[in-house]
Enzyme design. Structure first.
Site, PDB file in Angstrom:
ATOM      1  N   ASP A 151     -20.187 -65.356  48.420  1.00 47.27           N
ATOM      2  CA  ASP A 151     -19.879 -64.200  49.265  1.00 47.27           C
ATOM      3  C   ASP A 151     -21.109 -63.342  49.570  1.00 47.27           C
ATOM      4  OD1 ASP A 151     -17.322 -65.019  49.443  1.00 47.27           O
ATOM      5  OD2 ASP A 151     -16.392 -63.261  48.567  1.00 47.27           O
TER       6      ASP A 151
ATOM      7  N   ASP B 124     -28.181 -48.156  97.776  1.00 43.28           N
ATOM      8  CA  ASP B 124     -28.302 -49.503  97.221  1.00 43.28           C
ATOM      9  C   ASP B 124     -27.083 -49.849  96.375  1.00 43.28           C
ATOM     10  OD1 ASP B 124     -30.046 -51.897  96.828  1.00 43.28           O
ATOM     11  OD2 ASP B 124     -29.736 -51.334  94.737  1.00 43.28           O
TER      12      ASP B 124
ATOM     13  N   GLY C 161     -28.241 -54.675  95.357  1.00 40.97           N
ATOM     14  CA  GLY C 161     -27.594 -54.515  96.639  1.00 40.97           C
ATOM     15  C   GLY C 161     -28.375 -55.105  97.791  1.00 40.97           C
ATOM     16  N   LEU C 162     -29.644 -54.754  97.888  1.00 47.28           N
ATOM     17  CA  LEU C 162     -30.435 -55.205  99.016  1.00 47.28           C
ATOM     18  C   LEU C 162     -30.560 -56.725  98.995  1.00 47.28           C
ATOM     19  CD1 LEU C 162     -32.018 -54.286 101.452  1.00 47.28           C
ATOM     20  CD2 LEU C 162     -34.055 -54.146 100.017  1.00 47.28           C
TER      21      LEU C 162
END
Lengths: 530, 407
Positions: A36, A281, A416-417
Site C-alpha cells: 500500500d 476574434d 477565430g481568424l
C-alpha cells in the site's frame, strides 16, 4: 462487484493522506498490508514533493496474520512517535486492515502518548478519496480546534478569516491559494489560518480566533466549516471563485462577512477575460458545443465560465462526485440537458460520443477519450497527471485564474481568424482540410475523420468496449449518400462537417428517405439551422 | 547476509500485471480486490491504462462483504460481461489480492468453475498477487507457476526452456543465439496462450529472472531440471548464462566461442562507453525486485562500482548462488527491510548513486543524493549482450545529469 479499469478517485485513506501530507507536524500511521506504500509516489512523483509523505505503514504480510497484527500496529505507532515527534497523530486502517478488524484507535489509545491521537473510520468498501479527505479534516478540526472562546470585538482591528480546503495532490490548490490571499489582502482581511495546506495541529487550535471561514473546495472542507459554524458561530462562504462572475460574487460575499467595501477590489477591470471574450476574434466561440466533466466544484464552476463568460453552449455536464449530484443536476437542467453522474469512464465516453461536442473539458481521463475521438480538450479537474502540477503560476481561482481559464479553454480550439481563413480558402493549397492548423500538433484529416465518424461508430474497431454504448445508433440503417451530395459535404469546413453529416443523416432517417441528395443536405441545413 | 524486519516500501505482486499482460497477448488479468488495488494498478500503469489494456479490477463492495450478494455469482457475472466485451481473450487470470485473500474467497474453485463454463474458448487460471504474500516481481512468479500444471507434456526429447518474461526483442536475440548453438529452446511464458511450451522429464530449464522460486519448484515437480547459472545481465553474466546451457547440451567450446564472440565484443564496447562514469562510484540498493544482487554484481565486476549495501526483498540462496559467489567479499546483502533504519544507513553512507523506488527517489534527490528509480529496470530491456550498454547507461545517466546541471 464493479468491473473497473480506471477510477476517478482512490480509496478514502488516500484522502486522509492528502490531508496529512498537506499539514506540518502531523503523522499518519496506517494499518495496511505490504504494497500500500505505492500511494507515496502520487505525492513524490505526480506532485513532485521533495519529502516523503508523513505516513508510516505497518506493511503486514501473510506470515503476520497468524500472529499479532495488533502488536505490529502498536509498535509502528510507538516507533513513529519516537522518530518523528509529531504534535498530533491520526491512525486508521486501509481496506485490508479494515477486514482483519484490529482497532487502530483503541490500540493507539492504549499507548497513552502525550499528544492527541485521532482515530479515523474510513469505510473503504463504501466511500472514496474525497470523502476520506473531508472526513479526516473534519475529525482533525473537531479534535484540535478546542472549545469556544470569546473573540475580541470587531471594532478597532482588521477582520480575519480562515481559508479551508487546500490539500496535497489538489488540482491547482497551490496557486489558487495565492490568488485568494491576494483578494483577501486587498480587502483588508487578515488570514488567520490556512488549513489543511501548511497548517500544524497547533494552528488548528487557533481556528476559533477568526471571524469567519472561506471554503475553497467544498468536497474537502464544507463538513469542517459546518462544524466551526456550529461551535464557534463562524459563518462561512463556499462560493467558489472560479471565473469572473463567481470571483465577483466571492468578493462580495467575503466583504459582506467581513463588513468591508468590495468596490475597490472590483474596480478597474481586474481580469482580462471579459475584454478578450468580447474582442471580435472570440466571436467564433459563440455556441461552440462543450462537454464538461470533473469533480463537482470544478465542473459546476467551469460550466458557468464556459457558457456565461465565453459564450459556449453546454451540451454535456457531469461529475463523479455523487455527494454533489443534486447541484450538478440542477445546473444541467438550466441548459436543458441531463447531467452525467457516474464514476464509470465508459459511461462518460458514451455521453461524450452522444453529445458530439466540439470541446471537452474534463479530467485526465476525458483528455484521453477526447484524444481518441479527435476532439480538442482541456483539463479542468482532478484526477490529473504530472503535467498538471506545473512549475509556472497557474491558478484557476480569482481574476488571474480567469485569465488562465480563458487561455486554457480557447487554446485547444481553432483561433477565430484561422478558422475563418480555413473556411474561406478551403480550396486553396495552404488551407485545405489536410493542412495542419499552425498551433495544433496533430493532423487535421484525422480530426475530421474522427469527428465525422464519432456519432455512429466506435473509435477503434478492435475495441468492443465502447461499442456496447452505441449499438442503438446503428439499429436503424442510414440512407446512402448520392455522389454529388457527398462532394458538397466535403466543401463544408471539416470542423463542422461531422455535425452536418449527422444532422443530414438523422433528417433522412426520420423521413425514411432512400437516398441523401444535394436537396436533402440543404433541406436538413434549413431544418436544423445552426 | 542478514535479514531485516519492519516497514517495507515495496510494490505488491499485482504490479507484475503491467508487464505480463503485454507479454501474453491474448491473456486478460482480472484482479479481485478493492478500490485500492484498482488505484495501484492505475498509478503503476501510468498512461498505459488508456490503450484498452487487458487488465481490470472487480472491486469488492459492501454488498459483497455483507453477504447481500453472493460473491461467486457476482464474480461470474463480471467475468461473463468481460468475456462478452473482449471475445479475443483466450486466457483469463483471476488475480487474488489482500482483501480477497483475507476474506478467503476461493478463486481457484472459481477459476475451475469458470473454465468449465467458458471452455473451449477461454481457459481460466488463478494466482495471488496480494501484498501480504508477494512483493512486486513475485507476482510474475505466481502467475507463471499457475501456468506450469497446464503446460502440455513434453514428448521426452531434450529441450531447453527459458523461464521468465523477457522483452520480445531480448527473447528474439536469445532465440537466435540458442539456434546458432544448436539448442532447441522454448520460452515461458509464450506470447500466446495456445502456444505455451511443453514440459517433461527431458526438459532442462534456465531461469532468465532471479525471482522465479515457485515457478522453478512447479517445473521440478513436473520432472524438469534447473540449469544453475548467473543471470544474463551484462556481458559476463550473459556469457556465463549461455555457457551453462551450452555445457548442459554439450555444445563444443569452439562453437560456443564462435557464436558468442561478435555479440560479446559489441557488448564490451558498449560498456566501455560508460565505465568511466561508473568506476569507483559507491552504490546503495534499496530492496525492490530481487534483481538487486545480479545488478550489483554487474556494476561491481563489469563497471568497477563499489557496493555499500545491497537490499533485496527476498533472497533465494539456491538460485542466486552463482551471483553471491561473484559479489566482492564482505558486501552487505540485506534481505527484507526496515525502511527508516535503512534510510538512516543510506544518509550516513552518502552513496554516489542510490537505487530505489519512486516513493523515495525525489525525497533523496532533495537531500542531495543521486538516485536511479528501480522500476525502470523491469520495463526496459536490459538482458543479453545487445542491451548491456543500455543497462549501464540507466545507472550512468543520473550521474551524468547531476554533473550537467548548473542550477
Amino acid at each position: 462487484m464493479q468491473l473497473t479499469v480506471w477510477t476517478y478517485e482512490g480509496p478514502p485513506h488516500i484522502g486522509a493522506m492528502r490531508v496529512a501530507t498537506a499539514m506540518e507536524g502531523l503523522h499518519y500511521v496506517l494499518h495496511a498490508p505490504q504494497g500500500d506504500t505505492y500511494a507515496d509516489l502520487l505525492f513524490t512523483m505526480i506532485e513532485r514533493r521533495a519529502q516523503r509523505p508523513p505516513v508510516t505503514y505497518t506493511t503486514f504480510q501473510a506470515q503476520d496474520l497468524g500472529r499479532d497484527t495488533a502488536a505490529i500496529f502498536k509498535d509502528a505507532v510507538a516507533a513513529a512517535y519516537a522518530r518523528f515527534r509529531p504534535q498530533a497523530m491520526i491512525v486508521g486502517a486501509s481496506c485490508t486492515a479494515e477486514l482483519i478488524q484490529d482497532d487502530p484507535g483503541g490500540l493507539a489509545k492504549a499507548l497513552d502518548l502525550p499528544i492527541p491521537v485521532i482515530p479515523l473510520e474510513l469505510p473503504a468498501y463504501q466511500k472514496k478519496e474525497n470523502w476520506g479527505a473531508s472526513e479526516t479534516f473534519y475529525r482533525l478540526v473537531r479534535a484540535l480546534s478546542g472549545s469556544p472562546t470569546e473573540r475580541s470585538p470587531r471594532e478597532g482591528r482588521r477582520p480575519s478569516c480562515n481559508i479551508l480546503g487546500p490539500t496535497a495532490l489538489g488540482f491547482r490548490h497551490r496557486d489558487d491559494l495565492i490568488e485568494v490571499r491576494k483578494i483577501l489582502d486587498a480587502l483588508g482581511i487578515a488570514v488567520n489560518v490556512v488549513a489543511p495546506l501548511g497548517a500544524s495541529p497547533a494552528d488548528l487550535g487557533r481556528l476559533g480566533a477568526a471571524d469567519f471561514n472561506v471554503v475553497l473546495y467544498p468536497e474537502v472542507a464544507r463538513a469542517a466549516a459546518q462544524y466551526l459554524e456550529k461551535t464557534f458561530r463562524q459563518p462561512f462562504t463556499d462560493e467558489v471563485p472560479i471565473g469572473v462572475g463567481a470571483t465577483t460574487r466571492f468578493v462580495e460575499a467575503v466583504a459582506a462577512l467581513a463588513g468591508v467595501d468590495p468596490a475597490p477590489v472590483l474596480a478597474d477591470a481586474p481580469s482580462r477575460l471579459p475584454w478578450y471574450s468580447r474582442s471580435v476574434d472570440s466571436t467564433y466561440l459563440t455556441g461552440k458545443r462543450v462537454f464538461v466533466f470533473g469533480d463537482a466544484t470544478h465542473a459546476l464552476a467551469i460550466a458557468r465560465v464556459a457558457t456565461r463568460e465565453l459564450g459556449f453552449r453546454l451540451v454535456g455536464l457531469g461529475t463523479y462526485t455523487r455527494e454533489f449530484a443534486r447541484e450538478v443536476r440542477a445546473e444541467a437542467a438550466l441548459h436543458g440537458i441531463e447531467a452525467t453522474i457516474t464514476d464509470d469512464y465508459l459511461d462518460v465516453e458514451a455521453a461524450i460520443q452522444a453529445a458530439a461536442p466540439e470541446l471537452v473539458l474534463g479530467t485526465q481521463m476525458e483528455r484521453h477519450v477526447a484524444k481518441r475521438l479527435g476532439i480538442p480538450c482541456a483539463v479542468i479537474s482532478a484526477p490529473i497527471h504530472v503535467q498538471d502540477f506545473p512549475a509556472r503560476h497557474s491558478p484557476q481561482m480569482g481574476f488571474e485564474g480567469a485569465n488562465v481559464l480563458f487561455d486554457t479553454l480557447v487554446h485547444p480550439l481553432m483561433m477565430g481568424l484561422e478558422e475563418h481563413l480555413l473556411g474561406m480558402f478551403r480550396e486553396d493549397p495552404e488551407f485545405h482540410d489536410g493542412a495542419a492548423p499552425s498551433h495544433l500538433g496533430r493532423t487535421p484529416s484525422r480530426i475530421a475523420d474522427a469527428v465525422e465518424r464519432a456519432p455512429n461508430h466506435p473509435p477503434l474497431a478492435s475495441a468492443p468496449v465502447p461499442s456496447l454504448h452505441v449499438q442503438g445508433a446503428d439499429a436503424v440503417r442510414t440512407a446512402p449518400w448520392a455522389p454529388d451530395a457527398e462532394k458538397e459535404l466535403r466543401k463544408i469546413p471539416f470542423f463542422v462537417r461531422g455535425k452536418a453529416r449527422a444532422n443530414t443523416e438523422r433528417f433522412a432517417r426520420e423521413r425514411q428517405l432512400p437516398l441523401i441528395t444535394l436537396e436533402t443536405l440543404y433541406d436538413a441545413k434549413a431544418h436544423f439551422g445552426r | 547476509m542478514r535479514a531485516e524486519r519492519g516497514q517495507r516500501a515495496v510494490f505488491c505482486g499485482l504490479t507484475g500485471i503491467v508487464w505480463l499482460h503485454r507479454k501474453i497477448q491474448d491473456a486478460f488479468f482480472l484482479v479481485v480486490g478493492s478500490r485500492t488495488c484498482a488505484h495501484l494498478i492505475q498509478s503503476a500503469a501510468g498512461v498505459m491504462i488508456f490503450a484498452e489494456p487487458r487488465f481490470a479490477t472487480a472491486i469488492i463492495d459492501e454488498r459483497d462483504l455483507a453477504g447481500l450478494a453472493d460473491m461467486n455469482e457476482e464474480l461470474d457475472r463480471v467475468v461473463t460481461r468481460l468475456i462478452e466485451r473482449r471475445p479475443d481473450i483466450r486466457l483469463l487470470f483471476l488475480v487474488g489480492s489482500c482483501p480477497s485473500e483475507v476474506i478467503k474467497l476461493d478463486l481457484s474453485r472459481a477459476a475451475l468453475r469458470l473454465s468449465q463454463r467458458l471452455a473451449p474458448g477461454v481457459r481460466v487460471l488463478n494466482y495471488s498477487g496480494s501484498g501480504i504474500e508477494t512483493t512486486f516481481t513475485q507476482g510474475e512468479d505466481a502467475c507463471l507457476a499457475s501456468l506450469v500444471p497446464e503446460l502440455p507434456e513434453a514428448a521426452g526429447t531434450d529441450e531447453l526452456l527459458v523461464v521468465g518474461a523477457l522483452a520480445d526483442v531480448v527473447e528474439d536475440q536469445f532465440a537466435r543465439l540458442f539456434a546458432d548453438l544448436g539448442i532447441a529452446a522454448r520460452f515461458l511464458p509464450a506470447r500466446r496462450a495456445r502456444q505455451m511450451p511443453a514440459v517433461g522429464r527431458g526438459t532442462r530449464f534456465l531461469l532468465a529472472q532471479p525471482f522465479l522460486a515457485d515457478t522453478a519448484r512447479a517445473l521440478e515437480e513436473r520432472g524438469a531440471r534447473r540449469i544453475a547459472a548467473p543471470f544474463p545481465l551484462g556481458a559476463e553474466g550473459t556469457t556465463e548464462w549461455l555457457r551453462a546451457a551450452a555445457d548442459t547440451f554439450a555444445v563444443a567450446a569452439d562453437r560456443f566461442d564462435a557464436v558468442t564472440a561478435p555479440a560479446l565484443r559489441r557488448a564490451r564496447q558498449a560498456l566501455a562507453a560508460h565505465s568511466e562514469k561508473l568506476a569507483g562510484k559507491r552504490v546503495f540498493f534499496f530492496p525492490d525486485s530481487q534483481l538487486e544482487v545480479p545488478l550489483a554484481r554487474f556494476l561491481s565486476r563489469e563497471m568497477g562500482a563499489a557496493l555499500i549495501e545491497v537490499g533485496t526483498p527476498y533472497l533465494h540462496r539456491g538460485h542466486l548462488a552463482a551471483e553471491i559467489e561473484w559479489l566482492p567479499g564482505g558486501t552487505p546483502v540485506v534481505e527484507g527491510q526496515s525502511l527508516d533504519d535503512q534510510l538512516d544507513r543510506c544518509r550516513t553512507a552518502r552513496p554516489d548513486l542510490t537505487v530505489c523506488g519512486l516513493g523515495l527517489a525525489n525525497p533523496l534527490e532533495a537531500e542531495g543524493l543521486t538516485t536511479k528509480w528501480s522500476i525502470e529496470l523491469l520495463f526496459t530491456p536490459i538482458q543479453g549482450y545487445e542491451q548491456a550498454g543500455d543497462l549501464a547507461e540507466l545507472f550512468a545517466r543520473p550521474l551524468d545529469r547531476r554533473a550537467r546541471l548548473e542550477v
